[in-house]
Motif scaffolding. Structure first.
Motif, PDB file in Angstrom:
ATOM      1  N   LEU A 112       5.492 -14.970 -35.150  1.00  8.33           N
ATOM      2  CA  LEU A 112       6.899 -14.839 -34.772  1.00  8.33           C
ATOM      3  C   LEU A 112       7.490 -16.186 -34.373  1.00  8.33           C
ATOM      4  CD1 LEU A 112       9.401 -13.133 -34.212  1.00  8.33           C
ATOM      5  CD2 LEU A 112       8.485 -12.674 -31.921  1.00  8.33           C
ATOM      6  N   ASN A 113       6.740 -16.969 -33.637  1.00 10.18           N
ATOM      7  CA  ASN A 113       7.239 -18.272 -33.204  1.00 10.18           C
ATOM      8  C   ASN A 113       7.525 -19.210 -34.375  1.00 10.18           C
ATOM      9  OD1 ASN A 113       7.318 -17.742 -30.458  1.00 10.18           O
ATOM     10  ND2 ASN A 113       5.241 -18.501 -30.084  1.00 10.18           N
ATOM     11  N   LYS A 116      11.053 -17.578 -35.718  1.00 10.50           N
ATOM     12  CA  LYS A 116      12.043 -16.991 -34.811  1.00 10.50           C
ATOM     13  C   LYS A 116      13.423 -17.625 -34.931  1.00 10.50           C
ATOM     14  CE  LYS A 116      10.747 -19.886 -30.831  1.00 10.50           C
ATOM     15  NZ  LYS A 116      10.216 -19.854 -29.442  1.00 10.50           N
ATOM     16  N   GLU A 122      14.542  -8.164 -39.762  1.00 13.21           N
ATOM     17  CA  GLU A 122      14.262  -7.335 -38.587  1.00 13.21           C
ATOM     18  C   GLU A 122      14.954  -5.980 -38.702  1.00 13.21           C
ATOM     19  OE1 GLU A 122      14.370  -7.634 -33.689  1.00 13.21           O
ATOM     20  OE2 GLU A 122      14.952  -9.350 -34.925  1.00 13.21           O
ATOM     21  N   ARG A 140      12.380 -10.653 -33.435  1.00 15.10           N
ATOM     22  CA  ARG A 140      12.571 -11.168 -32.072  1.00 15.10           C
ATOM     23  C   ARG A 140      12.743 -10.055 -31.052  1.00 15.10           C
ATOM     24  NH1 ARG A 140      15.871 -15.504 -34.554  1.00 15.10           N
ATOM     25  NH2 ARG A 140      17.671 -14.138 -34.354  1.00 15.10           N
ATOM     26  N   ASN A 141      13.387  -8.958 -31.457  1.00 14.04           N
ATOM     27  CA  ASN A 141      13.723  -7.897 -30.510  1.00 14.04           C
ATOM     28  C   ASN A 141      12.960  -6.600 -30.728  1.00 14.04           C
ATOM     29  OD1 ASN A 141      15.921  -9.478 -29.288  1.00 14.04           O
ATOM     30  ND2 ASN A 141      16.910  -9.208 -31.270  1.00 14.04           N
TER      31      ASN A 141
END
Length: 206
Positions: free
Chosen positions: A162-163, A166, A175, A182-183
């Motif tokens: 994810l990093n 992101k 997403e 991220r969420n």
């Protein structure tokens, strides 16, 4: 003691079968599936590492692959304790899936392999915490630490992937389509506020 070669330099130790049996079809299937799915993930990361140009990314992804082979060995140790043989169907199915994903990494660009790796790892987290919960429901706590450690390691993998993406402008669209980013996550593990092993049944509880 016998050995199973994985097609790489990895070798899995297969101990002699025990006399113990596990009478929980859901848990047995979860272990078999996790064991074979780790092969698919490891194969996929071979292609992912080969497809990226950044040397640090290659090193990190190869470490993730090594972690997956280690998890496969650890799951097999648990299965051997209860006389559970790997599923030939899962072995075949997930090997094919892993090889297809591995090859696709060379043609689908940089973003998507990182995205789908993160989404995969997000789901894998709960496999190990649910296995721990099922063992605990049977009064078995022998594997609490190893299953907890594997679940946390999968979360670390999710966070790494994810990093990497992101800040991508296309992440919000992916997403919304695939319910991860991220969420959104497939688990409720927070590495900054980890529950101890004895309280970790709060993770991934249905």
């Amino acid at each position: 003691m016998n050995t199973i070669n994985e097609g790489t330099d990895q070798t899995i130790l297969v101990h002699s079968r025990s006399n113990k049996n596990l009478h929980d079809p859901q848990l047995i299937n979860l272990l078999k599936k996790a064991y074979s799915a780790e092969k698919a993930a490891a194969y996929a990361y071979q292609g992912h590492a080969g497809s990226v140009r950044n040397k640090l990314e290659k090193i990190a992804i190869r470490q993730v692959e090594e972690d997956e082979w280690n998890h496969r060995r650890e799951v097999l140790e648990i299965m051997n304790d209860y006389n559970i043989a790997p599923s030939q169907w899962y072995e075949f199915k997930f090997a094919i899936i892993g090889k297809i994903i591995s090859g696709s990494c060379y043609v689908i660009g940089w973003f998507m392999p990182f995205f789908f790796a993160g989404k995969l790892e997000s789901g894998n987290v709960c496999e190990y915490f649910r296995a721990k919960q099922l063992f605990n429901s049977l009064g078995i706590h022998n594997f609490d630490q190893v299953l907890y450690d594997m679940g946390i390691k999968e979360k670390e993998h999710e966070v790494y992937f994810l990093n990497k993406i992101k800040n991508s402008k296309v992440l919000p669209y992916f997403e919304r389509l695939f319910s991860w980013g991220r969420n959104k996550s497939a688990n409720n593990v927070d590495l900054d506020k980890k529950y101890p092993v004895e309280e970790s049944n709060q993770y991934c509880s249905k």
